[in-house]
Design a protein around this motif. Sequence first.
Motif, PDB file in Angstrom:
ATOM      1  N   PRO A   1       0.869  -1.181  -0.115  1.00 24.61           N
ATOM      2  CA  PRO A   1      -0.042   0.124  -0.302  1.00 24.61           C
ATOM      3  C   PRO A   1       0.756   1.363  -0.253  1.00 24.61           C
TER       4      PRO A   1
ATOM      5  N   ARG B   1       2.416   3.535  -8.212  1.00 24.68           N
ATOM      6  CA  ARG B   1       1.198   2.954  -8.925  1.00 24.68           C
ATOM      7  C   ARG B   1       1.533   0.879  -9.249  1.00 24.68           C
TER       8      ARG B   1
ATOM      9  N   ARG C   1      -2.812 -10.226   1.520  1.00 23.98           N
ATOM     10  CA  ARG C   1      -1.866  -9.654   2.233  1.00 23.98           C
ATOM     11  C   ARG C   1      -1.844  -9.107   3.859  1.00 23.98           C
TER      12      ARG C   1
ATOM     13  N   ALA D   1       1.395  -0.499  -5.789  1.00 25.57           N
ATOM     14  CA  ALA D   1      -0.171  -0.789  -5.095  1.00 25.57           C
ATOM     15  C   ALA D   1      -1.640  -1.532  -6.284  1.00 25.57           C
ATOM     16  N   SER D   2      -1.204  -0.985  -7.209  1.00 21.87           N
ATOM     17  CA  SER D   2      -1.902  -2.031  -8.135  1.00 21.87           C
ATOM     18  C   SER D   2      -1.554  -3.503  -7.626  1.00 21.87           C
TER      19      SER D   2
ATOM     20  N   TRP E   1      -0.772  -4.799  -5.266  1.00 25.91           N
ATOM     21  CA  TRP E   1      -1.018  -5.000  -3.894  1.00 25.91           C
ATOM     22  C   TRP E   1      -2.514  -5.494  -3.223  1.00 25.91           C
ATOM     23  N   SER E   2      -3.615  -4.480  -4.721  1.00 26.47           N
ATOM     24  CA  SER E   2      -5.092  -4.479  -4.911  1.00 26.47           C
ATOM     25  C   SER E   2      -5.326  -5.900  -5.019  1.00 26.47           C
ATOM     26  N   ALA E   3      -4.235  -6.350  -6.058  1.00 24.93           N
ATOM     27  CA  ALA E   3      -4.954  -8.044  -6.452  1.00 24.93           C
ATOM     28  C   ALA E   3      -4.737  -8.794  -6.169  1.00 24.93           C
TER      29      ALA E   3
ATOM     30  N   THR F   1      -8.060 -10.599   0.473  1.00 24.47           N
ATOM     31  CA  THR F   1      -7.442 -10.438   1.849  1.00 24.47           C
ATOM     32  C   THR F   1      -6.677 -10.884   2.742  1.00 24.47           C
TER      33      THR F   1
END
Length: 413
Positions: A182, A186, A200, A189-190, A192-194, A197
């Motif tokens: 996080p 970019r 992460r 972060a992308s 990480w979003s992929a 839960t």
Amino acid sequence: MTNRIFTVTVVVLLAAIATVTASGRGRWTIAQLEELRSMSLAELDPLPRDPTNRMADDPRAADLGRRLFFDTRLSSNGRVACSTCHQSERGFQDGTALATGVGTTARRTMPIVGMARSPFLFWDGRKDSLWAQALGPLESPVEHGGTRAQYAHVVADSYAQEYEQIFGPLSDLSGVARSAGPVADRDAASAWSALSTGQRDDVTRLFVNIGKAIAAYERRIEFGASRFDKYVTAVTTGQSGENILTDDEIAGLRLFIGKANCTQCHSGPLLTSNEFHNTGVPPRPDLAIEHGRLTGATAVLNDEFNCRSRWSDARERCSELDFIVTGEHTLDRAYKAPSLRNVAERAPYMDAGQLATLAEVLDHYNRAPAAAISHSELRPLRLKPVELRQIEAFLRTLSGPIAVSEPAPRRTQ
């Protein structure tokens, strides 16, 4: 007549008890001696436990933390480690006005010696534990510049056995990108979003444990006795101490605890109150305005890794957070009072290295200029030039060795 002689004798004896000869160059009162004793390292309490880090006193964690502290792979360019800014040969700081990692920061590197005894970390107190403090620079784009997934992979690749002996089995990172977190980048972060839960959480848990291992090492970094401590031991045990400190150094000590009122912020064995003050130090014109404790207090309450977080091992009240003060205008540009131990070895000074020498610092406190933002707590001292030189001479007696103590044996259940 006999009663009168007795009365006079008692008065003389009481007067003798009320003062103690510190050297042939002056006397210390009983109250002054007690104040000096309170400033000695001999009065330092045992290292406090850290309820937020169950591995804080595990020697295996300290050893792993030491290795991580010096590992440059924990950075985006492979050239920056914790030790880049916290150099052991410089008292675990770097001697520069602004810390430099993969970029240049807006802050002076704070020394980490003795920081296990501080309730809040950084100049603005935005972290409340050593391990949480260690995590901040790792994801900062101008310090280590990396991501928590990157660091998780470094541990899995190079420290798996040591890690698992301390924290338990490593999570499966096979589906985790080498760079994800996080952060401002970019792509990272992308990535990480992929992640799911669960993924992460697995990465973050490993990331947190990196911080806890580093903290286990850092909490053992302590100050050693200085000439000042040796002088206090001498005068509080009835010796003169005259061969330990010079006339000017003793005069500076008297000013330090007296007329100059330095102990209002720099008290106790570590010579810091660990509190935050606006002392009218001007912001650097080349940097964006920062607001010190005003923003730091809010930041620590909202920190992902604070004492109340799910990543903390604390199972008790987080009293420092319970009673934290926020929002008051007096906190604007208030910064933490650092320890004065080894202060002569740590130029330049203040939160962004605004003052180059101890003489400049003392001149600032003597003049007490108005603060550019909010208000300064200082009042002019009106000390003479010779008195300022004497205080500086005393401050130089606070230099002593720095050592990493051996961890205490781990308790068996």
